[in-house]
Write an enzyme that holds these catalytic residues in place. Structure first.
Site, PDB file in Angstrom:
ATOM      1  N   LYS A  24       0.829  -1.204   0.000  1.00 12.79           N
ATOM      2  CA  LYS A  24       0.000   0.000   0.000  1.00 12.79           C
ATOM      3  C   LYS A  24       0.864   1.254   0.000  1.00 12.79           C
ATOM      4  O   LYS A  24       0.651   2.158  -0.809  1.00 12.79           O
ATOM      5  CB  LYS A  24      -0.910  -0.027   1.231  1.00 12.79           C
ATOM      6  CG  LYS A  24      -1.902   1.119   1.268  1.00 12.79           C
ATOM      7  CD  LYS A  24      -2.825   1.031   2.488  1.00 12.79           C
ATOM      8  CE  LYS A  24      -3.762  -0.143   2.365  1.00 12.79           C
ATOM      9  NZ  LYS A  24      -4.748  -0.193   3.476  1.00 12.79           N
ATOM     10  N   ARG A  93      -2.960   3.101   8.687  1.00 15.87           N
ATOM     11  CA  ARG A  93      -3.340   1.824   8.065  1.00 15.87           C
ATOM     12  C   ARG A  93      -2.145   0.900   7.973  1.00 15.87           C
ATOM     13  O   ARG A  93      -1.022   1.343   7.761  1.00 15.87           O
ATOM     14  CB  ARG A  93      -3.813   2.043   6.630  1.00 15.87           C
ATOM     15  CG  ARG A  93      -5.063   2.857   6.498  1.00 15.87           C
ATOM     16  CD  ARG A  93      -5.352   3.027   4.998  1.00 15.87           C
ATOM     17  NE  ARG A  93      -6.034   4.266   4.752  1.00 15.87           N
ATOM     18  CZ  ARG A  93      -7.274   4.327   4.239  1.00 15.87           C
ATOM     19  NH1 ARG A  93      -7.924   3.237   3.918  1.00 15.87           N
ATOM     20  NH2 ARG A  93      -7.836   5.493   4.044  1.00 15.87           N
ATOM     21  N   GLY A 102      -8.155  -7.669   4.706  1.00 15.00           N
ATOM     22  CA  GLY A 102      -8.909  -7.900   5.945  1.00 15.00           C
ATOM     23  C   GLY A 102      -8.078  -8.436   7.087  1.00 15.00           C
ATOM     24  O   GLY A 102      -8.598  -8.661   8.180  1.00 15.00           O
ATOM     25  N   MET A 104      -5.245  -7.068   8.392  1.00 19.02           N
ATOM     26  CA  MET A 104      -4.641  -6.090   9.284  1.00 19.02           C
ATOM     27  C   MET A 104      -5.660  -4.993   9.619  1.00 19.02           C
ATOM     28  O   MET A 104      -6.743  -4.949   9.068  1.00 19.02           O
ATOM     29  CB  MET A 104      -3.407  -5.480   8.611  1.00 19.02           C
ATOM     30  CG  MET A 104      -2.416  -6.533   8.137  1.00 19.02           C
ATOM     31  SD  MET A 104      -1.848  -7.624   9.484  1.00 19.02           S
ATOM     32  CE  MET A 104      -1.023  -6.439  10.493  1.00 19.02           C
ATOM     33  N   ARG A 337      -3.775  -1.222  -6.219  1.00 16.75           N
ATOM     34  CA  ARG A 337      -2.996  -2.455  -6.170  1.00 16.75           C
ATOM     35  C   ARG A 337      -3.480  -3.355  -7.302  1.00 16.75           C
ATOM     36  O   ARG A 337      -4.568  -3.126  -7.849  1.00 16.75           O
ATOM     37  CB  ARG A 337      -3.169  -3.166  -4.829  1.00 16.75           C
ATOM     38  CG  ARG A 337      -4.607  -3.497  -4.528  1.00 16.75           C
ATOM     39  CD  ARG A 337      -4.739  -4.155  -3.162  1.00 16.75           C
ATOM     40  NE  ARG A 337      -6.166  -4.321  -2.843  1.00 16.75           N
ATOM     41  CZ  ARG A 337      -6.622  -4.726  -1.666  1.00 16.75           C
ATOM     42  NH1 ARG A 337      -5.777  -4.960  -0.675  1.00 16.75           N
ATOM     43  NH2 ARG A 337      -7.906  -4.879  -1.452  1.00 16.75           N
ATOM     44  N   HIS A 453     -16.005  -9.355   2.502  1.00 18.72           N
ATOM     45  CA  HIS A 453     -14.947 -10.306   2.844  1.00 18.72           C
ATOM     46  C   HIS A 453     -15.170 -11.656   2.181  1.00 18.72           C
ATOM     47  O   HIS A 453     -14.284 -12.227   1.554  1.00 18.72           O
ATOM     48  CB  HIS A 453     -14.875 -10.467   4.366  1.00 18.72           C
ATOM     49  CG  HIS A 453     -13.860 -11.468   4.804  1.00 18.72           C
ATOM     50  ND1 HIS A 453     -14.187 -12.782   5.061  1.00 18.72           N
ATOM     51  CD2 HIS A 453     -12.521 -11.367   4.978  1.00 18.72           C
ATOM     52  CE1 HIS A 453     -13.094 -13.440   5.398  1.00 18.72           C
ATOM     53  NE2 HIS A 453     -12.068 -12.607   5.366  1.00 18.72           N
ATOM     54  N   SER A 772       8.363 -44.334 -16.438  1.00 19.34           N
ATOM     55  CA  SER A 772       7.355 -43.369 -16.030  1.00 19.34           C
ATOM     56  C   SER A 772       7.372 -43.358 -14.505  1.00 19.34           C
ATOM     57  O   SER A 772       7.108 -44.378 -13.869  1.00 19.34           O
ATOM     58  CB  SER A 772       5.992 -43.794 -16.566  1.00 19.34           C
ATOM     59  OG  SER A 772       5.028 -42.885 -16.105  1.00 19.34           O
ATOM     60  N   CYS A 840       3.721 -39.998 -14.084  1.00 13.05           N
ATOM     61  CA  CYS A 840       2.270 -40.193 -14.205  1.00 13.05           C
ATOM     62  C   CYS A 840       1.598 -40.202 -12.841  1.00 13.05           C
ATOM     63  O   CYS A 840       0.495 -40.674 -12.701  1.00 13.05           O
ATOM     64  CB  CYS A 840       1.978 -41.479 -14.959  1.00 13.05           C
ATOM     65  SG  CYS A 840       2.623 -42.959 -14.160  1.00 13.05           S
ATOM     66  N   TYR A 860       8.050 -35.755 -20.430  1.00 16.41           N
ATOM     67  CA  TYR A 860       6.623 -35.426 -20.349  1.00 16.41           C
ATOM     68  C   TYR A 860       6.100 -35.591 -18.925  1.00 16.41           C
ATOM     69  O   TYR A 860       6.728 -36.254 -18.092  1.00 16.41           O
ATOM     70  CB  TYR A 860       5.801 -36.291 -21.315  1.00 16.41           C
ATOM     71  CG  TYR A 860       5.700 -37.738 -20.924  1.00 16.41           C
ATOM     72  CD1 TYR A 860       4.709 -38.180 -20.033  1.00 16.41           C
ATOM     73  CD2 TYR A 860       6.588 -38.681 -21.428  1.00 16.41           C
ATOM     74  CE1 TYR A 860       4.622 -39.504 -19.664  1.00 16.41           C
ATOM     75  CE2 TYR A 860       6.515 -40.015 -21.061  1.00 16.41           C
ATOM     76  CZ  TYR A 860       5.525 -40.421 -20.179  1.00 16.41           C
ATOM     77  OH  TYR A 860       5.447 -41.732 -19.783  1.00 16.41           O
TER      78      TYR A 860
END
Lengths: 884, 884
Positions: A24, A93, A102, A104, A337, A453, A772, A840, A860
């Site tokens: 901020k 702030r 929310g 702080m 922000r 919120h 694999s 996999c 892969y």
């Protein structure tokens, strides 16, 4: 030695200084720097916070002086005096490095006391305004700094409104406010045991301390853990001259996104309230107006605001989340922000911004978190089903969810852990509810808007959410809720659609997701960037077709045992297992062959032109038989009740076989190639079915070269196992080839899923043509965690206590398991340089794991079809990050 | 190019040429070289054998010429002609590199045919002798070379003896032998489809081929597999001029050991027959005389033989196993080799030979195979009694035991306490049976393998055990068992021999293990040589005392859970587990504390001056609760029979807890430090008991510095686990120290038993002060083998099929598990150079594993007390082998 600087005026900062000034603070400084209207102020740094927290939670004299010096220049800039006759009021702030909404605390209107309140009244000529500010200040400071229960204040103000018979606070008379202030001050004295501090400096230092301390509140700690934010970042404190949205009817306050954060549409999105301070927007007592209405109410301010938004987007090259205040027609920016957004918004914005020339395609790829795509893969309520809507709220976070109504976050967590689907239903949520939101399928609130919120947090998590559903009345005390005049118990099942805001009774039918053009565009860019090939885990033709749709370049794991589990097949499978002789077993296998053959045909057909890895039978045979405990109990019952001797004897025989096959630790038991070695006839049947299926496809006109079967031997740990299984496959292939007079190319490889396999991978690669890595089982054996057991037992405790950093079954344990995989890769390539290497396990669809697999040079990854988009994007990220 | 030499006359060879000439050939050459009387001959090499086996099983012309050339010089040396009027007869014998008794074939009297038989008759003036030789030759050659069933011959000779009413062949008349020869030749013609070869050269080549081919007979292959002899060594063929023990009454043949192979006494030991050929000694139709009688019968020959034996022992510096023949009063040596011997003989001979100055103490150590010592450690069945075997299982834990059959551990304990000898007989055992195993003389199970619970526990206790005796069928419900179709009541007396797996009816006479002076002498030498320290696994004071007697230098593993299993403790342990609250659990733990304290006191007292590693609780808690399946069945019965509601509800509660705690894969479940983290109060109690025990000992006068507690955290896989457990131990220690106002030194370390622990050993060593590798569990996880399951299932198949070289639970899998141990050692030392490193798996008592542990630089190995002598000797061997 130069003294450490702990306080920075906005003029000395910019957006690059986030870690010192917090997000901020850095952005306020940046906005000031590029000429946007920002009330003057300064920032107490995160370093000051850490120093404070490490050194006994006390502000030290040097810091206090530094703050007061900066306060002095603020007085000079504004022409006001802190605590003086033309009083300077300030906001205090928090501002962490990483946005923690929310989490702080904030205090507005600081600097007011009985004297300055009167001064303010005189100066503005608006006594009601001054009293309102003072009332707000006592309430906020009392709550946040002095820890007075905020209900104590709410009760007074509610009583005042009722007495005056008005709906909003702004309708209260100055005399009401005077009375309220008196009651507030008495409450503070009673509940905190001290007088409300009248000295503005004392107010300021107490507020700074409160911000610092809030870094370690429980909810902040939980949030950081959930988002993996380090504990030692600390928060900055932003101290800024107040501007007043509650000063007049051409004053106001609002929040806005430069684009729609729900779907990404390129239009301003937000809401505002005239004659209000910030907390009024959130509180929900007055319903805010959509930002578009500002154009009518205050057209000049609206145009100015729009221009500011455009400038900010161009400057930051991303969608912004903005807070602003209007004081007597003058616009002030209080925050900007990067805006949080849903996955579909993220995709849309990224692709749009490329088209707008703001960012490159690589930038666009990095703008979308691969894990976020999971949101888009969620199923939705079938639009063709007609449902009766029970209620409707705001469409706060897309996706659909069904579950039992639960009013309490702890209970939601508890029920979810025991496997139930729950819907967290609350009047509104607070940061204390985070764990309940994580645990729930979705969130439904009766109050609060799109920026409440619940909405913000749910969108961040990709969790369906409906907000502000006022038709829903919740009676927390009695554990009941009311919709349309009917009462229902907690535990009732509801469904919500976060895309439409609809609420339905009962569970509703969900359909597969649909994808936007931008989604395909972005994934196309990812495919151009990534090095890793992406395959799918698919066990049947339907999954194979879906895999192709989701962009699979092959099948990395086709589990043949799932083909055995179908209801019409299990009796034949059981006959095969219970066979008393090889002949009987082979007769049963003969029955199974055409079934497997059909499945293989469908899969190979769907995947023609792409490789298909088929894993031969893996699970221990007892998995196909009835449960031993059930048999025991049934048998006891039959015996006691004098049941039919025939069925007793049948059950006894089954029990005997089940007992003979049952294992203490099936995970480490007679499975994988251990089955193939002891019962080679089973594997021979499977291999035969594979080649017969392929020949049938060739007969149906598919070119042989398009068929790329890869036959995979599971659970190999010793060289001899692999060699013998290779011989078995080759011999069986040879027999089928001889029988049909033609040949087909194929390869034989193994699943690397035991630590020993990694340790002797060089030996295995002598006969295995591909590896694999089965990272699920490899995780179980390397860590000694039974997945079936640990996830319900010690693992949640381990995660909660941070004994391990992440669930190793979701995110690869690179340090441990990863070390073995790397060893397997190196040793495998050492003895067969061109060996094909993939994974996999479920980690194939986890972004951080995919990055690891890219970095160690696999060819892969393979994952479930719905995770393919995540894997494709993650593989692109891995390349871009490596080049960063 | 020099032509390959495939044939060597004895004169060109010596004992160093074993791999080329085979053991027998090299020793014949050596004996000739040192001037002993050896009939002349030559050797066809093992290389010829391999060439033959690889090239189509045919003798090639060059080899035939080379053999005939050597035959020519044999004719010259002996003044005889092969197939001539003064006929040269030869023996053809196999001779492998490693002695393979009974595995290969021999032909004597080769060169005889109808003509040379008459010549021999004329030359010796003994027609009966010549006919007897011819008869023997046809029989032997027919059997071994032409594969005629030897019963076909036996039938004729038996008939001839019966007709003549005599007992031995030597009593047959020449006319009987003529008739016999006729019948034999006809039999050969009929059964082999060809005439008996009359050409001596053809006889010779056929015999050489037969010897070569016998290398690959099934019994030879099986023997090599059992003894781990490579398949590509091949056998040599020894061709030697015949001497005749059956020529006269001052002729004869015999075998002898230079010392007693059963007990090692330094006297000639063997037997002989006059007027006989070698096979007569073996055939058993005539009883041979002890060698000492030769002194009376042929004193000169005896003295000469004695001198030869002394010379051979001095020359070979080891006890020899000798074959000899006497022809008309002249002694010929036909074979010498190192004699096989029992463990006690090996020890005695080795120590005696050091005293005689023949060998060094290091030689003596290498003369005794460590694994052989196992024979000496247990009570044995009196070898002088002949017994009839009732059944046979797996030889799971050596030693012999007799006792009444008891099916139930509680009953076993009860009966043992009242002074009866019992044998615990179970389908399989579980940790609940521990007290029964302790109480019983031995354990017999009908299921489970060499590393089943019963086997492991029994070996750990040095208690005899026979496992997996499938011929034994136990009917627990009816209290009966069945062997060989007969039913017996519980209470019947059985005996078992854990060395052979045999089961006998009734009590059998046992002899206690006694250790000779030589045994202690040898182990003393081993202790001077070895670098590895040797510790014992011991869970109670009695074991600790035994460990000291067996030479332990400390306790490497004290499993605290065994202390929980005693009958009087298990109810308290269950109370602790079932506790609904932390308070209740702590109350139960308070009851357990004094019990653990007493055990610890006893152990520390016995080991004062030596380190003691105590492992905190390891097994999952459900192991202490009743069996789930039993509960389910009992509950069903109670419900159906309308049982007492109180006891139904009690059982239901127990079932609920057992279900909640039960696991699919307990091996990978909630155990080890995972318990300690979730229930820290348990570990705290244990640590407290340790320190309180130590302080009590100090109060009783033991010097504090003699007490060396090492507290071991089990199943650690992550750094955090180790760090937190270290804090728990340190905090608990601090509390006890503060309470008593004094301190004691101690160390905290971990058991390395998960692959991950090896992979991150550098991290663990930051807080762990020692590592003890738990190779049992490490083998389970690295290979993915559940020990409880694999032994009875695929492992026997794997061993039989040579898919794996050895049982990895008995002999460390150096290639796989060993690689991880090595990594753990290196990484551990890397971050804590002085870290103490040991192992405490069962591999600590396995010689080849001990050698590996020595080579990778561990500080100590720990094994069960009765394996300590093996480990001490094996550790000495490891050093000597490394220096070789």
């Amino acid at each position: 030695m130069k003294k450490m600087q702990y306080v920075y005026p906005f003029a000395d900062g910019d957006k690059s200084m986030k870690s010192l000034l917090g997000g901020k603070g850095a952005n306020l400084a940046e906005m000031a720097r590029i000429g946007l209207p920002v009330p003057p102020g300064f920032v107490v740094t995160t370093e000051a916070c850490n120093h404070y927290l490490n050194k006994g939670n006390q502000l030290w004299p040097d810091l206090k002086s530094e703050i007061l010096e900066n306060l002095k220049s603020l007085e000079e800039k504004t022409g006001r005096t802190f605590g003086g006759a033309k009083p300077l009021l300030i906001s205090v702030r928090s501002g962490a490095v990483v946005s923690m909404p929310g989490m702080m605390d904030t205090v507005l209107n600081l600097g007011l006391n009985s004297d300055t309140c009167e001064s303010l009244a005189r100066e503005t000529g608006d006594r009601r305004f001054a009293l309102d500010c003072y009332r707000r200040f006592i309430q906020m400071f009392g709550d946040v700094v002095l820890k007075v229960n905020h209900y104590s204040f709410e009760n007074f103000i509610t009583a005042a409104r009722e007495k005056r018979k008005v709906r909003t606070d702004s309708e209260l008379e100055p005399s009401d406010l005077e009375k309220l202030i008196e009651d507030y001050l008495a409450t503070v004295r009673k509940e905190s045991g001290r007088d409300f501090p009248q000295d503005p400096n004392e107010q300021l230092f107490l507020a700074v301390e409160a911000v610092f301390s809030s870094w370690n509140t429980n909810r902040a700690v939980v949030y950081r853990r959930a988002h993996r934010i380090p504990d030692d970042l600390g928060t900055a404190v932003n101290i800024q001259a107040m501007v007043f949205g509650n000063l007049s009817d051409n004053s106001g306050t609002g929040v806005a996104f430069t684009r729609n954060p729900a779907n990404g549409e390129p239009y301003l999105y937000g809401e505002y309230l005239l004659n209000a301070q910030g907390e009024d927007v959130v509180a929900g007592t007055r319903t805010p107006n959509p930002i578009s209405e500002l154009k009518k109410e205050l057209p000049a301010v609206y145009e100015q605001f729009k221009a500011v938004c455009e400038k900010l987007e161009k400057h930051y090259r991303d969608m912004q989340d903005i807070e602003f205040t209007i004081e007597r027609g003058k616009l002030y920016m209080l925050q900007t922000r990067t805006g949080k957004r849903t996955a579909s918004a993220a995709v849309r914005i990224a692709v749009d911004m490329v088209e707008e020339g703001l960012i490159s395609t690589n930038d666009a790829l990095l703008r979308v978190e691969p894990s976020q795509l999971e949101q888009l893969m969620h199923r939705r309520i079938d639009p063709d089903i007609s449902l009766v809507e029970a209620a409707r709220g705001l469409p706060a976070s897309p996706g659909a969810a069904s579950g039992k109504v639960v009013f309490n976050a702890d209970k939601a967590q508890e029920m979810a852990q025991s496997g139930e689907s729950v819907l967290l239903v609350r009047p509104e949520t607070t940061p204390d509810d985070i764990h309940g939101i994580i645990a729930a399928q979705g969130v439904l609130t009766s109050r609060g808007g799109m920026t409440s919120h619940a909405a913000v947090v749910a969108r961040g998590m990709g969790k369906p959410c409906v907000c502000g559903c006022e038709a829903l009345r919740i009676d927390l005390a009695r554990g009941r809720f009311n919709i349309g005049g009917e009462e229902y118990e907690e535990g009732e099942i509801l469904s919500i659609d976060g895309l439409t805001g609809q609420v339905f009774f009962g569970a509703v039918p969900l359909i597969e997701p649909q994808f936007s053009d931008e989604f395909y565009t972005l994934l196309g860019w990812a495919d151009r960037v990534r090095r890793l090939k992406i395959r799918a885990n698919a066990d049947n033709p339907d999954d194979a077709i879906l895999a192709i749709e989701m962009g699979a370049q092959g099948i990395g794991l086709c589990r043949t045992e799932h083909m055995f589990m179908a209801a019409d097949r299990i009796p034949v499978v059981q006959k095969m297992i219970l066979a008393g002789s090889l002949e009987d077993r082979e007769a049963a296998l003969k029955e199974l062959l055409p079934m497997q053959l059909e499945d293989f045909k469908g899969i190979f057909k769907a995947m023609a032109g792409k490789p298909v890895t088929i894993r031969l039978l893996d699970p221990p045979l007892h998995e196909f038989l009835p449960d031993k405990e059930v048999l025991l109990v049934e048998l006891e019952r039959l015996n006691l009740q004098g049941g039919d001797p025939g069925s007793i004897s049948e059950k006894e025989q089954m029990l005997q076989k089940v007992s003979a096959l049952s294992e203490f630790n099936p995970m480490l038991g007679h499975r994988g190639c251990r089955l193939g070695l002891v019962y080679p006839e089973i594997y021979r049947m499977q291999v035969k079915a594979i080649f017969l299926a392929l020949f049938e496809l060739v007969d149906e006109g598919i070119e042989a070269r398009l068929l790329q079967p890869e036959i995979m031997i599971p659970l190999v740990g010793h060289r001899e196992e692999m060699e013998r299984m290779k011989v078995l496959v080759d011999d069986t292939a040879r027999t089928v080839f001889n029988g049909s007079g033609r040949e087909l190319p194929y390869s034989v490889g193994t699943m690397i899923e035991l630590p020993r396999a990694c340790l002797v991978a060089d030996q295995l690669a002598k006969s295995a043509e591909f590896f694999s890595f089965g990272t699920n089982d490899l995780t179980q054996t390397t860590l000694g965690y039974s997945r079936d057991d640990s996830e319900g037992k010690f693992l949640p405790f381990y995660l909660q206590q941070k004994i391990i950093p992440a669930n190793p079954f979701a995110e690869l344990d690179c340090e441990g398991v990863g070390q073995l995989v790397k060893m397997g890769v190196e040793k495998g390539r050492q003895s067969r340089p061109g060996i094909k290497l993939g994974i996999c396990g479920e980690h194939g669809g986890d972004p951080s794991s995919v990055e690891f697999f890219n970095d160690i040079g696999l060819d892969y990854v393979s994952c479930s079809p719905y995770r393919l988009p995540i894997a494709r994007l993650a593989a692109a990220h891995a390349v871009l990050r490596k080049n960063e």
